[in-house]
Design a protein around this motif. Structure first.
Motif, PDB file in Angstrom:
ATOM      1  N   ILE B 176       0.830  -1.216   0.000  1.00 36.81           N
ATOM      2  CA  ILE B 176       0.000   0.000   0.000  1.00 36.81           C
ATOM      3  C   ILE B 176       0.860   1.259   0.000  1.00 36.81           C
ATOM      4  CG2 ILE B 176      -1.678   1.329   1.336  1.00 36.81           C
ATOM      5  CD1 ILE B 176      -2.865  -1.359   2.247  1.00 36.81           C
ATOM      6  N   VAL B 177       1.785   1.374   0.971  1.00 32.82           N
ATOM      7  CA  VAL B 177       2.489   2.655   1.121  1.00 32.82           C
ATOM      8  C   VAL B 177       3.695   2.771   0.195  1.00 32.82           C
ATOM      9  CG1 VAL B 177       1.752   2.889   3.516  1.00 32.82           C
ATOM     10  CG2 VAL B 177       4.006   1.922   3.006  1.00 32.82           C
ATOM     11  N   GLY B 178       4.226   1.625  -0.279  1.00 36.87           N
ATOM     12  CA  GLY B 178       5.394   1.671  -1.154  1.00 36.87           C
ATOM     13  C   GLY B 178       4.984   1.784  -2.609  1.00 36.87           C
ATOM     14  N   GLY B 179       3.852   1.165  -2.940  1.00 37.87           N
ATOM     15  CA  GLY B 179       3.346   1.257  -4.301  1.00 37.87           C
ATOM     16  C   GLY B 179       4.017   0.303  -5.268  1.00 37.87           C
ATOM     17  N   ASN B 180       4.998  -0.481  -4.793  1.00 42.86           N
ATOM     18  CA  ASN B 180       5.627  -1.500  -5.633  1.00 42.86           C
ATOM     19  C   ASN B 180       6.200  -0.897  -6.913  1.00 42.86           C
ATOM     20  OD1 ASN B 180       6.413  -4.140  -6.168  1.00 42.86           O
ATOM     21  ND2 ASN B 180       4.545  -4.586  -7.342  1.00 42.86           N
ATOM     22  N   ILE B 181       6.952   0.191  -6.765  1.00 37.95           N
ATOM     23  CA  ILE B 181       7.527   0.867  -7.935  1.00 37.95           C
ATOM     24  C   ILE B 181       8.868   0.226  -8.284  1.00 37.95           C
ATOM     25  CG2 ILE B 181       8.340   3.070  -8.860  1.00 37.95           C
ATOM     26  CD1 ILE B 181       6.531   4.401  -6.696  1.00 37.95           C
ATOM     27  N   GLU B 182       8.969  -0.281  -9.491  1.00 35.57           N
ATOM     28  CA  GLU B 182      10.178  -0.987  -9.902  1.00 35.57           C
ATOM     29  C   GLU B 182      11.402  -0.087  -9.743  1.00 35.57           C
ATOM     30  OE1 GLU B 182       9.760  -3.069 -13.494  1.00 35.57           O
ATOM     31  OE2 GLU B 182      11.804  -3.836 -13.506  1.00 35.57           O
ATOM     32  N   GLY B 183      12.456  -0.665  -9.178  1.00 35.67           N
ATOM     33  CA  GLY B 183      13.701   0.085  -9.015  1.00 35.67           C
ATOM     34  C   GLY B 183      13.676   1.034  -7.835  1.00 35.67           C
ATOM     35  N   GLN B 184      12.526   1.196  -7.187  1.00 31.16           N
ATOM     36  CA  GLN B 184      12.472   2.134  -6.057  1.00 31.16           C
ATOM     37  C   GLN B 184      11.940   1.483  -4.786  1.00 31.16           C
ATOM     38  OE1 GLN B 184      10.733   5.943  -6.924  1.00 31.16           O
ATOM     39  NE2 GLN B 184      11.333   5.789  -9.074  1.00 31.16           N
ATOM     40  N   THR B 185      10.670   1.062  -4.811  1.00 32.19           N
ATOM     41  CA  THR B 185      10.062   0.541  -3.587  1.00 32.19           C
ATOM     42  C   THR B 185       9.635  -0.910  -3.722  1.00 32.19           C
ATOM     43  OG1 THR B 185       7.897   1.314  -4.279  1.00 32.19           O
ATOM     44  CG2 THR B 185       9.205   2.804  -2.918  1.00 32.19           C
ATOM     45  N   ARG B 186      10.144  -1.568  -4.736  1.00 31.97           N
ATOM     46  CA  ARG B 186       9.779  -2.976  -4.871  1.00 31.97           C
ATOM     47  C   ARG B 186      10.636  -3.800  -3.930  1.00 31.97           C
ATOM     48  NH1 ARG B 186       8.617  -5.058 -10.748  1.00 31.97           N
ATOM     49  NH2 ARG B 186       6.888  -3.685 -10.299  1.00 31.97           N
ATOM     50  N   VAL B 187       9.976  -4.642  -3.111  1.00 29.04           N
ATOM     51  CA  VAL B 187      10.717  -5.548  -2.233  1.00 29.04           C
ATOM     52  C   VAL B 187      10.342  -6.973  -2.626  1.00 29.04           C
ATOM     53  CG1 VAL B 187      10.980  -3.968  -0.276  1.00 29.04           C
ATOM     54  CG2 VAL B 187       8.917  -5.371  -0.478  1.00 29.04           C
ATOM     55  N   LEU B 188      10.971  -7.962  -1.956  1.00 29.82           N
ATOM     56  CA  LEU B 188      10.776  -9.356  -2.364  1.00 29.82           C
ATOM     57  C   LEU B 188       9.304  -9.756  -2.387  1.00 29.82           C
ATOM     58  CD1 LEU B 188      13.821 -11.039  -0.601  1.00 29.82           C
ATOM     59  CD2 LEU B 188      13.323 -11.056  -3.048  1.00 29.82           C
ATOM     60  N   THR B 189       8.589  -9.434  -1.295  1.00 27.00           N
ATOM     61  CA  THR B 189       7.200  -9.910  -1.226  1.00 27.00           C
ATOM     62  C   THR B 189       6.329  -9.257  -2.292  1.00 27.00           C
ATOM     63  OG1 THR B 189       6.834  -8.280   0.508  1.00 27.00           O
ATOM     64  CG2 THR B 189       7.204 -10.548   1.211  1.00 27.00           C
ATOM     65  N   THR B 190       6.474  -7.944  -2.452  1.00 29.22           N
ATOM     66  CA  THR B 190       5.616  -7.282  -3.440  1.00 29.22           C
ATOM     67  C   THR B 190       5.994  -7.719  -4.850  1.00 29.22           C
ATOM     68  OG1 THR B 190       7.080  -5.344  -3.448  1.00 29.22           O
ATOM     69  CG2 THR B 190       5.177  -5.262  -1.995  1.00 29.22           C
ATOM     70  N   ALA B 191       7.271  -7.976  -5.078  1.00 35.56           N
ATOM     71  CA  ALA B 191       7.699  -8.450  -6.389  1.00 35.56           C
ATOM     72  C   ALA B 191       7.115  -9.828  -6.676  1.00 35.56           C
ATOM     73  CB  ALA B 191       9.222  -8.494  -6.454  1.00 35.56           C
ATOM     74  N   ILE B 192       7.056 -10.686  -5.647  1.00 35.25           N
ATOM     75  CA  ILE B 192       6.496 -12.032  -5.853  1.00 35.25           C
ATOM     76  C   ILE B 192       5.022 -11.938  -6.248  1.00 35.25           C
ATOM     77  CG2 ILE B 192       5.870 -14.192  -4.698  1.00 35.25           C
ATOM     78  CD1 ILE B 192       8.460 -13.812  -3.015  1.00 35.25           C
ATOM     79  N   VAL B 193       4.286 -11.075  -5.540  1.00 27.68           N
ATOM     80  CA  VAL B 193       2.873 -10.898  -5.879  1.00 27.68           C
ATOM     81  C   VAL B 193       2.746 -10.456  -7.336  1.00 27.68           C
ATOM     82  CG1 VAL B 193       0.799  -9.514  -5.443  1.00 27.68           C
ATOM     83  CG2 VAL B 193       2.159 -10.370  -3.521  1.00 27.68           C
ATOM     84  N   GLN B 194       3.543  -9.440  -7.680  1.00 27.74           N
ATOM     85  CA  GLN B 194       3.495  -8.865  -9.025  1.00 27.74           C
ATOM     86  C   GLN B 194       3.786  -9.925 -10.090  1.00 27.74           C
ATOM     87  OE1 GLN B 194       3.038  -5.626  -9.752  1.00 27.74           O
ATOM     88  NE2 GLN B 194       3.956  -5.267 -11.774  1.00 27.74           N
ATOM     89  N   GLU B 195       4.904 -10.636  -9.905  1.00 34.44           N
ATOM     90  CA  GLU B 195       5.342 -11.572 -10.942  1.00 34.44           C
ATOM     91  C   GLU B 195       4.413 -12.770 -11.047  1.00 34.44           C
ATOM     92  OE1 GLU B 195       7.435 -10.552 -12.947  1.00 34.44           O
ATOM     93  OE2 GLU B 195       8.122  -8.830 -11.763  1.00 34.44           O
ATOM     94  N   SER B 196       3.927 -13.254  -9.904  1.00 34.56           N
ATOM     95  CA  SER B 196       3.065 -14.429  -9.994  1.00 34.56           C
ATOM     96  C   SER B 196       1.729 -14.061 -10.638  1.00 34.56           C
ATOM     97  CB  SER B 196       2.857 -15.075  -8.621  1.00 34.56           C
ATOM     98  OG  SER B 196       2.369 -14.144  -7.700  1.00 34.56           O
ATOM     99  N   ARG B 197       1.243 -12.830 -10.384  1.00 33.66           N
ATOM    100  CA  ARG B 197      -0.015 -12.437 -11.024  1.00 33.66           C
ATOM    101  C   ARG B 197       0.182 -12.238 -12.519  1.00 33.66           C
ATOM    102  NH1 ARG B 197      -3.547  -8.436  -7.422  1.00 33.66           N
ATOM    103  NH2 ARG B 197      -5.091  -9.221  -8.886  1.00 33.66           N
ATOM    104  N   ARG B 198       1.418 -11.892 -12.900  1.00 36.49           N
ATOM    105  CA  ARG B 198       1.702 -11.741 -14.333  1.00 36.49           C
ATOM    106  C   ARG B 198       2.018 -13.088 -14.976  1.00 36.49           C
ATOM    107  NH1 ARG B 198       6.544  -7.930 -14.589  1.00 36.49           N
ATOM    108  NH2 ARG B 198       6.700  -8.854 -16.658  1.00 36.49           N
ATOM    109  N   GLY B 199       2.050 -14.160 -14.152  1.00 31.20           N
ATOM    110  CA  GLY B 199       2.370 -15.468 -14.708  1.00 31.20           C
ATOM    111  C   GLY B 199       3.858 -15.671 -14.953  1.00 31.20           C
ATOM    112  N   GLU B 200       4.704 -14.736 -14.442  1.00 29.13           N
ATOM    113  CA  GLU B 200       6.158 -14.871 -14.589  1.00 29.13           C
ATOM    114  C   GLU B 200       6.692 -15.769 -13.482  1.00 29.13           C
ATOM    115  OE1 GLU B 200       8.350 -13.785 -16.708  1.00 29.13           O
ATOM    116  OE2 GLU B 200       7.162 -12.433 -17.975  1.00 29.13           O
TER     117      GLU B 200
END
Lengths: 370, 235, 235, 370
Positions: B176-200
């Motif tokens: 919520i507060v980081g926004g999962n911005i690539e190269g800035q506020t993306r962390v392991l957990t938010t990246a996992i959510v992102q990539e798995s939802r993209r099927g990566e």
């Protein structure tokens, strides 16, 4: 070096929630005395000790050290004291660091500290144990370290809370012996909490008996043990109730006291006609077969009596005897009961020394024993 | 099982295929977690010591605050921090939203109560008579407090490690507060959510293995602290 | 503080303004949480009893599995379930992805190890001599097991409630496998993430208050179980 | 109703990790006997009890019940037994439900169960306590419930693991008394674990002394107590070492035994010239002032002796005496030490009865006492 201090208190009260756990009017430990505080578990003994040791604040009342009022905030007063508890409560460190704990707090220099720790351990029989890990010791060894940790401070008042309760009799015997010697040598005022009156008697010269937070008897050991003020105290101490009598005469310092027609000999100085309480410790009363020939001896009191009741007390038997109306209690081993074939209604001879009898004028006090 | 096989093969290849923002994700994860835990330790330990070792007016309130803090779901903490930092929020002018600082703030609110709560349990387990014993040997209240922390040190370490674990494992608040911005506020957990939802799945697996390695290292530390504590305990 | 004020006013108005999918979110949340906890209880309690009360070959493995299950971050569990259920995954033909069932599966994997782990602690705290005592009076192993669970019942209840709490509070796993589809797989936590990222603070606050109410009710129950347990404990 | 059973075991071994906690070659409890297992804490007493009670599997060895081999899986054998432990370990339920626990497992009908629970509680002094919550009882009350729970099953073998260790002496006395009566009435074989040898002596007719998992003495109480096989056992029991002597003669069943020139009288039947071990319990030895006139009495043994050593034992004193070369031990109270002014080198008179002396032929056994 250090001189023992007088510790006293008045009107101590402590509550936990709505329950009053300590309600003691008066406590007195003369300088250099050893006072045993005894009573069943839950009587408030440990809480009283924590208050007297300035470790916990009472809700009411005042503790005095050499007559001066003191409290938990008087660090100087607290520095005169030291305590050891039933569980040794060693800190996670070496034996030496444990023993040095209080010395460090007193800013004793390191070299002096090492010397004191070494000699203190040697005194309590743990020479050279400095570098052992405190948490790997056996019960008896840990208790020695806890004692060394308190004694190394040369306290002027020492508090002991059931220090031997969880030890085997063999280990306990050695430790009681070593401790008694050190207390004697260092001349400390000692407050000793226990639930075992035999242990108390073997160490203390004064006794306070506690029940449900209150002091039910308080005075010299011998008096408290021989003249318990009420039935509960008598039962707890395994003593008989005191007898009521009148001084009938006195020859060469030996009183003759008329107790419902029986004349009991006792050592003391009291005027003829004085009403008195008379007590004898059950252990000091010897029983003989009713027809045994007993020679004249140093035991001045010899009576025929009838066994009224036999009951177990711990692992001994307590025998209630009727001496023409006066009830006397004797404690005998189970093998004696068997060998003599003791049973209610049987006639026996009762023997005890005049020096074993405690006499107190009825007018000299009521509940509290002076 | 082909999907797993392919994903794992891909996961193994990834580190050799050059940057996917992987390094940035890892660094951000560590930055947020370590900062949040350090601040959580500084705030939580004294509170835990107070709650666990003494009785005072306001103790009940502090306990309630700690328990509430442990209970509040991370997404709710994220929402509140979000509102605080949003343009129209009271801290809006600081322009912290969607930054690493925002994530640290949220994670501190998550880790501090955990550290305080577990420290208080560890401290409360130090026998009261041990403290009476220290007092009877002349310890002042400060020396007594140090002794308590020393006796409870393994429990305090376990508390800090548990706080760290919660921060590393969590996703709701930072999402919520980081926004999962690539190269800035993306962390392991938010990246996992992102990539798995993209099927990566390949990338998601690679990130998960990293996260698991960190989490298991922390858990091994906690177990070790607790185990040593038991061994050294009074029998 | 205006942002908070406005959001709260909006949150109060919401229930009177007709459906925002609110009812669906609440029902889905309860459905997933209760099903997952029930299945977690059925799977976790026997395992916890086994681990906590007996010594057998394979016990170490079971403990490791339980601890690992508790440690794995929810996003990783979400990823693995996602891959299992994805079109190309081994359970793909069941077409469970982005359904309530998928969320229940993920949450069971989260709640079972928690329930097993905490049950094993509660069971291990039943004194061994109490069990010897029961045996000496003629209890068979099954009667002994029942007695253990009866003696540890408050701890077991606390374990189940803790599992329920983790399921209700969590967001990572359900976000991945549920997909946060409005009217279908949206639950409280995923809805809060969604609404707060959209800046719909009023709705997010309303959802958060609901979530907090549920979480605090669960926590009150845990506290009550633990507290009663202490009071009834052997002095 | 039920008849007591014989319990025995051979070659029992139990390890925890790499440490052997029990390694007992032989255990024998004749039907109806009361066997005390004593030893310091950590000696393996409780583990031995758990093995004998079929509660835990040994790593080696076999337990026999009335001669038949039995194990933890023999539910029928286990149903003949019941146990009570130091902590009462009551279940979270009412007093009645606790006492009924074993009856339920034995599928006793509800009405019969109620009747048995009621009478069992009445017998142990808790009449009408059925509906109380078991977890609110005091230590002594809870221990009574635990005993009632075991006794209501009318076990043919009863196991007691330090059932009185945490009780006050007053409470303990009553409970020991009640329990001893019930054991007598119900004729159970009883295995009684304790670390207190005085308690053991007051209840048991046979004793096993354990040390570090091994049995160091095993036999009739009187023999073990008077003739401890080695120094450690003697110290643990607070006994003296047995003396070596030769039977010099016998008159009307009273032996005269020559112990390094001193003639000790004892009851027994042994041929002249037989080499024997002689033991007297320290409690049975009376001390008198060196110059006191002691009349002829039933005490056949009277000697002059010199005090060699005084040491504390628990709360008593243990006095080592030199009877012209033979060393004898006496136990006396601290007040006696004070009153008589006992100290090393002092001359005293020593008196004990011929019936208090235990004699065993040296050839009749070595370590183990038959």
């Amino acid at each position: 070096m250090s001189r023992p201090m007088m510790l006293s208190a008045v009107g101590l009260k402590k509550r936990f929630g709505s329950r009053t756990v300590v309600d003691v009017d008066r406590f007195d430990a003369p300088a250099g005395s050893t006072v045993a505080v005894i009573g069943p578990s839950g009587a408030g003994k440990t809480t009283l000790l924590a208050i007297l040791g300035l470790l916990e604040k009472p809700h009411a009342g005042q503790v005095y050290l050499d007559g001066a009022p003191v409290g938990v905030r008087d660090k100087a007063a607290r520095m005169n004291m030291a305590a050891a508890f039933q569980s040794p409560y060693l800190f996670k460190a070496s034996v030496a660091e444990n023993v040095a704990f209080g010395l460090k707090l007193r800013k004793v220099p390191a070299a002096e500290r090492r010397r004191l720790v070494e000699s203190s351990l040697a005194r309590i029989g743990l020479e050279g144990w400095e570098s052992r890990d405190a948490l790997t010791l056996s019960g008896g060894e840990a208790q020695r370290v806890a004692l060394a940790r308190a004694l190394v401070l040369r306290p002027r008042v020492l508090f002991l809370d059931e220090p031997f309760a969880s030890l085997d009799p063999l280990v306990k015997g050695h430790l009681v012996f070593d401790l008694a010697r050190i207390i004697r040598e260092d001349e400390m005022t000692t407050i000793y909490v226990t639930h075992d009156h035999a242990e108390a008697m073997s160490i203390a010269d004064r006794v306070m008996v506690m029940r449900e937070g209150r002091s039910v008897a308080h005075g010299p050991s011998d008096e408290v043990m021989k003249l318990p003020p009420d039935q509960w105290t008598a039962d707890f101490l395994g003593a008989g109730r005191p007898l009521r009598g009148v001084v009938a005469g006195s020859v060469e310092g030996v009183l003759s006291i008329d107790v419902s027609g029986v004349h009991i000999h006792a050592v003391g100085v009291l005027p003829e006609g004085e009403k008195v309480l008379v007590g004898v410790r059950p252990e000091d009363v010897l029983l003989f077969d009713g027809d045994a020939g007993i020679p004249r001896s140093s035991a001045r009191n010899r009576f025929h009596a009838v066994v009224v009741e036999l009951k177990m007390w711990g692992v001994m038997h307590q025998v209630t005897l009727d001496l023409e109306g006066a009830l006397l209690t004797a404690r005998v081993s189970n093998s004696s009961v068997r060998e003599m074939g003791l049973s209610p209604g049987m006639e026996v001879q009762v023997v005890f020394k005049a020096t074993a009898v405690r006499v107190r004028s009825e007018s000299s006090g009521s509940g509290e024993i002076p | 099982m082909q999907v797993f096989f392919e994903a794992i093969v891909q996961a193994i290849r990834l580190p050799f295929e050059g940057s996917h923002g992987l390094l940035s994700v890892i660094l951000t994860t560590f930055e947020v977690a370590l900062l949040a835990t350090l601040i959580g330790f500084i705030l939580g330990t004294p509170v835990g010591l107070l709650i666990g070792a003494s009785r005072f007016r306001g103790r009940g309130l502090l306990i309630t605050l700690t328990n509430t803090g442990m209970a509040v779901p991370p997404v709710v903490i994220g929402l509140v921090v979000m509102m605080l930092l949003s343009r129209r929020g009271p801290l809006g002018p600081l322009e912290l939203l969607y930054t690493v600082d925002a994530m640290v703030i949220a994670q501190v609110i998550i880790s501090s109560p955990i550290i305080a709560g577990l420290t208080s349990s560890a401290v409360a387990a130090v026998p009261y008579r041990l403290r009476l014993q220290a007092r009877s040997l002349g310890a002042s209240w400060f020396q007594e407090a140090l002794l308590i922390l020393k006796e409870a040190r393994l429990g305090v370490l376990a508390a800090v490690a548990t706080g760290l674990g919660a921060v590393v494992r969590g996703v709701g608040a930072v999402l919520i507060v980081g926004g999962n911005i690539e190269g800035q506020t993306r962390v392991l957990t938010t990246a996992i959510v992102q990539e798995s939802r993209r099927g990566e799945f390949g990338l998601a697996i690679a990130l998960s293995l990293l996260l698991l390695a960190i989490v298991f290292a922390i858990n091994a530390a906690i177990t070790w602290f607790q185990h040593s504590g038991e061994k050294a305990g009074r029998g």
